[in-house]
Design an enzyme around this catalytic site. Structure first.
Site, PDB file in Angstrom:
ATOM      1  N   LYS A  77     -83.273 -61.997  28.305  1.00  0.00           N
ATOM      2  CA  LYS A  77     -83.942 -62.549  27.075  1.00  0.00           C
ATOM      3  C   LYS A  77     -83.030 -63.468  26.327  1.00  0.00           C
ATOM      4  CE  LYS A  77     -86.834 -58.507  25.913  1.00  0.00           C
ATOM      5  NZ  LYS A  77     -86.722 -57.736  27.098  1.00  0.00           N
ATOM      6  N   GLU A  85     -89.191 -59.574  16.132  1.00  0.00           N
ATOM      7  CA  GLU A  85     -89.643 -57.828  16.088  1.00  0.00           C
ATOM      8  C   GLU A  85     -88.745 -57.411  17.516  1.00  0.00           C
ATOM      9  OE1 GLU A  85     -91.095 -60.654  17.824  1.00  0.00           O
ATOM     10  OE2 GLU A  85     -91.119 -59.938  20.110  1.00  0.00           O
ATOM     11  N   SER A 115     -83.977 -58.527  36.348  1.00  0.00           N
ATOM     12  CA  SER A 115     -84.154 -59.041  34.958  1.00  0.00           C
ATOM     13  C   SER A 115     -82.922 -58.427  34.098  1.00  0.00           C
ATOM     14  CB  SER A 115     -85.501 -58.729  34.266  1.00  0.00           C
ATOM     15  OG  SER A 115     -85.715 -57.283  34.234  1.00  0.00           O
TER      16      SER A 115
HETATM   17  C1  LIG Z   1     -87.595 -56.887  27.629  1.00  0.00           C
HETATM   18  C2  LIG Z   1     -87.585 -56.724  29.063  1.00  0.00           C
HETATM   19  C3  LIG Z   1     -88.409 -56.784  29.998  1.00  0.00           C
HETATM   20  C4  LIG Z   1     -89.815 -57.113  29.810  1.00  0.00           C
HETATM   21  O1  LIG Z   1     -90.197 -58.002  29.059  1.00  0.00           O
HETATM   22  P1  LIG Z   1     -90.778 -59.410  29.831  1.00  0.00           P
HETATM   23  O2  LIG Z   1     -91.278 -60.213  28.653  1.00  0.00           O
HETATM   24  O3  LIG Z   1     -91.941 -58.911  30.721  1.00  0.00           O
HETATM   25  O4  LIG Z   1     -89.849 -59.972  30.764  1.00  0.00           O
HETATM   26  C5  LIG Z   1     -87.921 -56.804  31.578  1.00  0.00           C
HETATM   27  N1  LIG Z   1     -86.698 -56.473  31.735  1.00  0.00           N
HETATM   28  C6  LIG Z   1     -85.553 -56.372  30.794  1.00  0.00           C
HETATM   29  C7  LIG Z   1     -84.354 -56.022  31.558  1.00  0.00           C
HETATM   30  C8  LIG Z   1     -85.893 -56.404  29.694  1.00  0.00           C
HETATM   31  O5  LIG Z   1     -84.925 -56.447  28.699  1.00  0.00           O
END
Ligand SMILES: *Cc1c(COP(=O)(O)O)cnc(C)c1O
Length: 396
Positions: free
Chosen positions: A86, A108, A375
């Site tokens: 993020k 948000e 992620s």
């Molecule tokens: C917020 C988040 C997501 C989901 O958001 P996307 O916009 O689909 O990437 C996925 N993995 C993590 C670790 C997150 O913090």
């Protein structure tokens, strides 16, 4: 994509006239700065010196041997500053806001992850920050509320509707309209009216660009498959984008099935969603029989958005990417598997991608390569997984 931010029928700018002024101002600014060499260099420096990019591309040898199929690489977005992808997007948007002369950032947040990343960058770049968060979410995620305060942000609770993410987004749009001159709205995923889906994807596409270069260095070739989890879809768009033209690279998105796609407790937008216009875009959404946005559920707070970014809806329609639904139980199993096999505790969101990749890798041959976009890191989820397993821990 044409000028209005369309991905075939998906996307667009479906906002009230009052929001249109703000959206146009942003569109113009983004068009101006996206190819500006100074802006690009400043952002590259923040990625490198602050966010810790490039993130590692790690060969998961034990997991590869254990599953016996394709060679598995893990893209370590969990090693970025603040522990997830993020930050890439927040650095881009807040830097753009500064260039536009804005003094104040609003955002948000659902689970609090995007709020924390936004508050982090505002602290760094010296802008005022106000985060809208459903009051239900504030109770569930009090630690992240404390974190945002610590970083100097103001967190404002939203009581309307279900008092969750979608209501926080509505409130943020309302604020933006009233304070256009001073304020920039930093959206957390590849969603909302144009230019957000394109802009957020552009700030995340560094993930696939790095994967491509790192794998060329390690293996001298492209991967056969890239897997990422999808909530709104930003980490997946980032991991997919540079491979879209490489037609031999299979792209797989893993969405949250919750307790199952055949139960009401799900967030499987791709499996069950239908076309609608919401939050400024035309895309696929989970709806009730009256066309109202349905409540969503997943063990993973980061994946329980009732819609999906328009570019994903498009990639699905044209058959360029496949989407699979992964249940809570499967995600928890993958969470434990990666922890014990590679010593990496994945975010529960990312665990959905880990599960989908495990299934896929087994079907592939040893000379093939699969990349999992990890992620985020899973420290934040340990308490919840313990509770899911019925393990009693002291209240945090
Ligand atoms: C917020 C988040 C997501 C989901 O958001 P996307 O916009 O689909 O990437 C996925 N993995 C993590 C670790 C997150 O913090």
């Amino acid at each position: 994509m044409n000028e209005k931010g369309r991905f075939d029928v998906f996307g667009g700018q479906y906002v009230p006239e009052t929001v249109m002024t703000a959206v146009h101002e942003l569109e113009e600014a983004y068009d101006r700065y996206k190819d500006d060499p100074v802006f690009k260099e400043e952002l590259a420096k923040l990625y490198r010196d602050y966010a810790n990019r490039p993130s590692l591309l790690y060969y998961a040898e034990k997991m590869t041997k254990d599953l016996g199929g394709a060679k598995i690489y893990i893209k370590r977005e969990d090693l970025n500053h603040t522990g997830a992808h993020k930050i890439n997007n927040c650095l881009g948007q807040v830097l753009l806001a500064k260039k536009m002369g804005k003094k104040r950032i609003i955002a948000e947040t659902g689970a609090g992850q995007h709020g924390v990343a936004t508050a982090t960058v505002c602290a760094l770049l010296g802008l005022d920050c106000e985060i809208y968060m459903g009051s239900t979410d504030m109770e569930r995620q009090s630690l992240n509320v404390f974190r945002m305060n610590l970083l100097g942000a103001k967190v404002t609770g939203v009581d309307s509707g279900t008092a969750t993410l979608k209501d926080a987004i509505n409130e943020a749009f309302r604020d933006w309209v009233s304070n256009i001159d001073t304020t920039f709205y930093c959206i957390g995923s590849v969603m909302g009216p144009h230019p957000y889906p394109t802009m957020v994807r552009d700030f995340q596409k560094i993930i696939s660009e790095e994967i491509k270069a790192q794998l060329r260095e390690a293996e001298g070739r492209l991967p056969d498959c890239v897997v990422a989890c999808v909530g709104g879809g930003s980490n997946a768009m980032g991991a997919f984008y540079d491979f879209i033209e490489d037609k031999d690279v299979k792209l797989i998105g893993a969405e949250a099935a919750g307790r199952g796609v055949d139960t009401p407790d799900t967030a499987a937008t791709m499996a069950l969603g239908t076309m609608a216009i919401f939050h400024g875009m035309k895309s696929l959404f989970l709806q009730d029989k009256y066309g109202q946005i349905a409540p969503v559920y997943s063990i993973s707070a980061g994946l329980d958005y009732p819609g999906i970014g328009p570019e994903h809806a498009y990639l699905k329609t044209i058959g360029r990417a496949d989407y699979v639904s992964v249940t809570d139980a499967q995600a928890v199993e993958a969470f434990e598997y990666l922890s014990r096999t590679e010593g990496i505790i994945p975010a529960i969101e990312s665990s959905h991608a880990v599960w989908a990749a495990m299934e896929q890798a087994k079907k592939m041959t040893k000379d093939q390569i699969i990349v999992i976009n990890l992620s985020g890191r899973g420290d934040k989820d340990v308490y919840q997984v313990a509770r899911y397993k019925g393990v009693e821990l002291d209240e945090q």
